[in-house]
Design a protein around this motif. Structure first.
Motif, short mmCIF file in Angstrom:
data_model
loop_
_atom_site.label_atom_id
_atom_site.label_comp_id
_atom_site.label_asym_id
_atom_site.label_seq_id
_atom_site.Cartn_x
_atom_site.Cartn_y
_atom_site.Cartn_z
N MET A 113 37.20 41.36 43.71
CA MET A 113 38.67 41.41 43.65
C MET A 113 39.20 42.76 43.23
O MET A 113 40.35 43.08 43.50
CB MET A 113 39.20 40.32 42.71
CG MET A 113 38.91 40.54 41.24
SD MET A 113 37.17 40.19 40.84
CE MET A 113 37.21 40.37 39.05
N LYS A 161 39.75 44.06 46.60
CA LYS A 161 40.53 43.21 47.51
C LYS A 161 41.96 42.95 47.05
O LYS A 161 42.84 42.71 47.87
CB LYS A 161 39.81 41.88 47.74
CG LYS A 161 38.49 42.05 48.49
CD LYS A 161 37.83 40.73 48.79
CE LYS A 161 38.64 39.90 49.76
NZ LYS A 161 37.98 38.61 50.06
N HIS A 171 38.67 35.04 45.85
CA HIS A 171 37.41 35.41 46.50
C HIS A 171 36.42 34.23 46.49
O HIS A 171 35.65 34.05 47.44
CB HIS A 171 36.80 36.63 45.80
CG HIS A 171 35.65 37.23 46.54
ND1 HIS A 171 35.78 37.75 47.81
CD2 HIS A 171 34.33 37.36 46.22
CE1 HIS A 171 34.59 38.19 48.23
NE2 HIS A 171 33.70 37.96 47.29
#
Lengths: 214, 214
Positions: free
Chosen positions: A121, A124, A91
């Protein structure tokens, strides 16, 4: 007489040579006795590139094909596993380092950075294997370094100022130093988190292993 | 009523499964509410081998061809540089891990280990390049792992006891767990020591980089 109790430290720039080669500019602090108090390195762009380039392979070596219990376990509530750290680093490549460098170069202090979401994260990374994350990170880091080269940074540009939403004025040089320290800090974190999985298994040796109580 | 204020923690062994695969035995602590308090992994010999095998390559990646200023600088008086740490790891291969495992297997608690000199590397590394030390460490670690295999350790042998000169009774299993944690701790230390070279260069970001103040 209070002045007699205070020590005045001076600073100057010097060249540090190790085995005859000049390696890095450092700041040396000294007082009237000529005693070197501390040294820290000044940023060199070739060193930045060299260290940033190593991180994906280092993480591959530490984490690739490791049993998942070592990858997915953290240090306790509100801490990160090695898997989480890797997602956080990805990220950063996407939203932090190069994007902020470009904001500094294009807008200076007139536009503050977009705040960085340190925990993005957790969403993600969902459903991705460690192998996928390692590959993504390696690819994104290579692209970041390519873009860093294309910025054609000069010593003057490195001193250019930007605006951090919380920290205020920062320089491009400080951003790049932070990128390096951020990498190294998270490599250290991964090693520490892993070591704690054997925090009980070491038995009485715990007393000799400071990493287990950091 | 004092008893009501104390919480009794129980322990039991459970299997931990991540994504359906059994990965490691852990100890789970729980109280009368059934709350999991902490988990730590029990030693598995294949995990020990897997992690120990990675360390020389990880250190190669972190340190090979790095400018010497990054290799030779420490955190201040009585601390170690990455170069010092590597020498310390080599000395461990020579005198600590496998030699102590053999003492446990051959002599049990009847013969205490030879005390380990944590600072032997300040003499032994003298005049050697980082490349030489990396190569020596890789070679010695490979030999150690070969010898570890040749010990043909069983779960029973892993519980065999030895005598540490200061810590008292320890087991072979604890020695191997310590070997793993010792590796990971020193990898983390190298990353931390390196990061501190940019402790000033990061400017105001220091506030967000806990590695710089550990």
């Amino acid at each position: 007489m209070a002045a007699n109790n205070s020590v005045v430290w001076h600073r100057r720039r010097v060249d540090i040579r190790v085995r005859g080669d000049q390696l890095a500019l450092k700041r040396v602090q000294y007082n009237k006795f000529g005693f070197i108090f501390s040294v820290t390195m000044e940023l060199q762009l070739d060193h930045v590139r060299d260290i940033l380039r190593r991180t994906p392979s280092t993480l591959n070596l530490l984490l690739q094909d490791l049993p998942e219990a070592w990858l997915m376990t953290n240090e306790g509530p509100d801490t990160w596993s090695p898997y989480d750290v890797l997602g956080h680093l990805i990220h950063g490549e996407e939203t932090d380092w190069i994007p902020r460098a470009k904001i500094i170069l294009e807008h200076g202090e007139s536009r503050a950075f977009t705040p960085f979401n340190r925990e993005a994260m957790f969403e993600k990374s969902k459903g991705k294997s460690i192998a996928e994350l390692l590959q993504t990170f390696a690819q994104m880091r290579a692209e970041s370094l390519q873009q860093l080269d294309e910025l054609n940074l000069t010593p003057e540009l490195l001193e250019k100022r930007g605006l951090h939403p919380e920290l205020g004025t920062v320089t491009l040089s400080q951003l790049l130093a932070t990128w390096v320290v951020h990498d190294l800090g998270h490599i250290g974190q991964i090693a520490r988190v892993m070591s704690k999985q054997y925090g009980k298994a070491v038995g009485p040796w715990k007393a000799y292993l400071p990493v287990l109580t950091r």
